[in-house]
Motif scaffolding. Sequence first.
Motif, PDB file in Angstrom:
ATOM      1  N   ALA A  62       4.351  -0.560  17.338  1.00  0.00           N
ATOM      2  CA  ALA A  62       3.292   0.116  16.591  1.00  0.00           C
ATOM      3  C   ALA A  62       2.007   0.180  17.414  1.00  0.00           C
ATOM      4  O   ALA A  62       1.331   1.220  17.463  1.00  0.00           O
ATOM      5  CB  ALA A  62       3.035  -0.597  15.270  1.00  0.00           C
ATOM      6  N   GLY A  63       1.662  -0.930  18.067  1.00  0.00           N
ATOM      7  CA  GLY A  63       0.456  -0.964  18.889  1.00  0.00           C
ATOM      8  C   GLY A  63       0.527   0.000  20.054  1.00  0.00           C
ATOM      9  O   GLY A  63      -0.451   0.701  20.370  1.00  0.00           O
ATOM     10  N   LEU A  64       1.688   0.067  20.713  1.00  0.00           N
ATOM     11  CA  LEU A  64       1.854   0.975  21.845  1.00  0.00           C
ATOM     12  C   LEU A  64       1.814   2.437  21.399  1.00  0.00           C
ATOM     13  O   LEU A  64       1.266   3.290  22.100  1.00  0.00           O
ATOM     14  CB  LEU A  64       3.163   0.682  22.573  1.00  0.00           C
ATOM     15  CG  LEU A  64       3.252  -0.682  23.262  1.00  0.00           C
ATOM     16  CD1 LEU A  64       4.623  -0.881  23.891  1.00  0.00           C
ATOM     17  CD2 LEU A  64       2.163  -0.823  24.331  1.00  0.00           C
ATOM     18  N   ILE A  65       2.388   2.714  20.230  1.00  0.00           N
ATOM     19  CA  ILE A  65       2.337   4.079  19.694  1.00  0.00           C
ATOM     20  C   ILE A  65       0.887   4.495  19.464  1.00  0.00           C
ATOM     21  O   ILE A  65       0.462   5.589  19.848  1.00  0.00           O
ATOM     22  CB  ILE A  65       3.146   4.183  18.384  1.00  0.00           C
ATOM     23  CG1 ILE A  65       4.637   4.065  18.677  1.00  0.00           C
ATOM     24  CG2 ILE A  65       2.851   5.497  17.663  1.00  0.00           C
ATOM     25  CD1 ILE A  65       5.504   3.918  17.446  1.00  0.00           C
ATOM     26  N   VAL A  66       0.102   3.613  18.845  1.00  0.00           N
ATOM     27  CA  VAL A  66      -1.309   3.903  18.585  1.00  0.00           C
ATOM     28  C   VAL A  66      -2.062   4.086  19.901  1.00  0.00           C
ATOM     29  O   VAL A  66      -2.826   5.046  20.077  1.00  0.00           O
ATOM     30  CB  VAL A  66      -1.957   2.773  17.765  1.00  0.00           C
ATOM     31  CG1 VAL A  66      -3.478   2.959  17.692  1.00  0.00           C
ATOM     32  CG2 VAL A  66      -1.374   2.734  16.356  1.00  0.00           C
ATOM     33  N   ALA A  67      -1.837   3.181  20.852  1.00  0.00           N
ATOM     34  CA  ALA A  67      -2.557   3.225  22.133  1.00  0.00           C
ATOM     35  C   ALA A  67      -2.292   4.523  22.878  1.00  0.00           C
ATOM     36  O   ALA A  67      -3.233   5.197  23.337  1.00  0.00           O
ATOM     37  CB  ALA A  67      -2.156   2.026  22.995  1.00  0.00           C
ATOM     38  N   PHE A  68      -1.021   4.901  22.997  1.00  0.00           N
ATOM     39  CA  PHE A  68      -0.696   6.097  23.776  1.00  0.00           C
ATOM     40  C   PHE A  68      -1.029   7.385  23.017  1.00  0.00           C
ATOM     41  O   PHE A  68      -1.316   8.411  23.644  1.00  0.00           O
ATOM     42  CB  PHE A  68       0.762   6.064  24.211  1.00  0.00           C
ATOM     43  CG  PHE A  68       1.037   5.037  25.272  1.00  0.00           C
ATOM     44  CD1 PHE A  68       0.445   5.133  26.517  1.00  0.00           C
ATOM     45  CD2 PHE A  68       1.844   3.939  25.016  1.00  0.00           C
ATOM     46  CE1 PHE A  68       0.668   4.185  27.499  1.00  0.00           C
ATOM     47  CE2 PHE A  68       2.081   2.972  25.984  1.00  0.00           C
ATOM     48  CZ  PHE A  68       1.481   3.092  27.234  1.00  0.00           C
ATOM     49  N   CYS A  69      -1.024   7.340  21.695  1.00  0.00           N
ATOM     50  CA  CYS A  69      -1.493   8.494  20.911  1.00  0.00           C
ATOM     51  C   CYS A  69      -2.987   8.720  21.147  1.00  0.00           C
ATOM     52  O   CYS A  69      -3.437   9.851  21.349  1.00  0.00           O
ATOM     53  CB  CYS A  69      -1.232   8.266  19.417  1.00  0.00           C
ATOM     54  SG  CYS A  69       0.423   8.706  18.874  1.00  0.00           S
TER      55      CYS A  69
END
Length: 389
Positions: A215-222
């Motif tokens: 979830a954190g990586l999805i938010v970061a790269f978005c």
Amino acid sequence: MIALQIVLILLATKVAGQISIRLGQPSVLGKILVGILIGPAILGWINENEIIQTFSEIGVLLLMFLAGLETNLKTLNDNKKAALLVATGGIIAPILLGYVGAQIYNFSLAESIFIGLLLSATSVSISVQTLREIGWLKSKEGSTLLGAAVLDDVIVVILIAVALSVFADSNTNLAILITKKILFFAMIILASKWLVPRFIKLFSSFKVTETILSAGLIVAFCFAYFAEYLGVAGIIGTFFAGVAISQTKFKNEMENKVEPLANGFFVPFFFTSIGLNVSFISMDSQIGFVFIFSLIAVVSKFIGSGYGAKLSGFTTRSSMGIGAGMISRGEVALILATMGLESKLFPSDYYTSIIMVIILTTIVTPPLLKLFFGAKEDRLYENKMNANL
């Protein structure tokens, strides 16, 4: 072949980092220098390729994501005035000194203004890692540096757009560009407050592995994609993604999961790639240019940003540390240099030399930060002893 390159890069950066620490310097310095050693400039064991470049880009994005996770939003907000003064001083001084230096080499008016703007750029990713190592990232000084770097990036990009619209054959629309910057920050604030906490909470309820990390990586790269789409550096996007998640109950778990992934694998590629871009070919005739503009690059940020910090109430030593932390130009200046070359606002004959200047500013930043800040514990002890005298 790529497996061997991965082994060599990871091994070399960790060994070089350890040697650097043993010599009293931040590990970042050794990691950058070993990239020069094993790269095309000296041994030629590693050449930059698409995979290394991709890992490097992921590394710097994760590095700034971690910086955001470790940022205290209240401290960042409390130091917004100081950050503005530091950023302003760090833009004005390089523009003026860069212009003067360019005139010495008989650059045109447009070229002189552009090189001044180029030297105004700041990339705080190297400073972030150094501050983390010596314990100053969460301090008032660290928060001011981060805030100033974000402001610097936005202001310089807008000024570059103005230069392109005035001097180059460019279709840049200044009104649209400024609107995009405003839209970016407005959407980031709204998403950070309303969307990010709900998204991570939803993901955390899934019965699959590592949902928090994903979830954190999805938010970061978005956030990174959205930033780049609107003309803002991707590292600014991941930094604010980290800040957004730092306001949730998942902060500590996220930090504990991202840090091994980042520092254990991707970040070493970022440091190595800086050294891989160094080349000493055809540098003999322009060594004077590299020396003069490296001096201008270092002195202008050190004095300009340092004076801004002093005006905002920091001690002389802290002001010097903040000025030193703003020196690194990094990937932001590399991108701007390429833009200048493509738009003919920067002489192609000096492109390699200005890249060397950018790399040299990156190399000198870690030891200067260590010199002026020192380890957090050492400074606290020193201040306590001075207070007792």
